[in-house]
Design an enzyme around this catalytic site. Structure first.
Site, PDB file in Angstrom:
ATOM      1  N   ASP A  73       0.703  -5.269  -3.116  1.00 61.36           N
ATOM      2  CA  ASP A  73      -0.318  -4.450  -3.782  1.00 61.36           C
ATOM      3  C   ASP A  73      -0.013  -2.985  -3.480  1.00 61.36           C
ATOM      4  OD1 ASP A  73      -1.002  -5.133  -1.149  1.00 61.36           O
ATOM      5  OD2 ASP A  73      -3.110  -4.670  -1.455  1.00 61.36           O
ATOM      6  N   ASP A 100       0.816  -1.220   0.000  1.00 62.72           N
ATOM      7  CA  ASP A 100       0.000   0.000   0.000  1.00 62.72           C
ATOM      8  C   ASP A 100       0.849   1.269   0.000  1.00 62.72           C
ATOM      9  OD1 ASP A 100      -2.044  -1.809   0.130  1.00 62.72           O
ATOM     10  OD2 ASP A 100      -2.511  -1.449   2.220  1.00 62.72           O
TER      11      ASP A 100
END
Length: 99
Positions: A32, A11
């Site tokens: 991610d 993130d």
């Protein structure tokens, strides 16, 4: 006491909500690393996937939409998605997904 990192670079760009515009940016990391529930446009950006920790794969984007009916998402326009030098050196041993 030894510190053990659970995830690496997750993130990194948190596009939390609303509408956002990113132009001519360099964005790099693992797991991610582009995440959020916003309506984002990425234009002419360089996006680099790096080598994650052992037994991890890369997912470049992970949209955090709360409801399927939400009109949010990520749009990549004229962006380049490349491997960072450490990921290149892994000789294809790491899977990398756009999201």
């Amino acid at each position: 006491m030894q510190y053990k990192e659970a995830t690496k670079f997750q993130d990194t760009l948190y596009a939390r909500y609303g509408q956002q515009f990113y132009r001519e940016c360099n964005i790099s990391d693992t797991v991610d690393f582009i995440f959020g529930d916003a309506s984002d446009v990425f234009q002419n950006c360089m996006i680099y996937a790096k080598l994650p920790m052992q037994e991890q794969d890369n997912t470049i984007t992970a949209h955090g939409r709360n409801k399927e009916s939400e009109a949010t998402g990520f749009s990549m326009q004229n962006c380049s998605i490349l491997s960072w030098h450490d990921l290149v050196a892994s000789n294809g041993s790491v899977k990398t997904y756009l999201g």
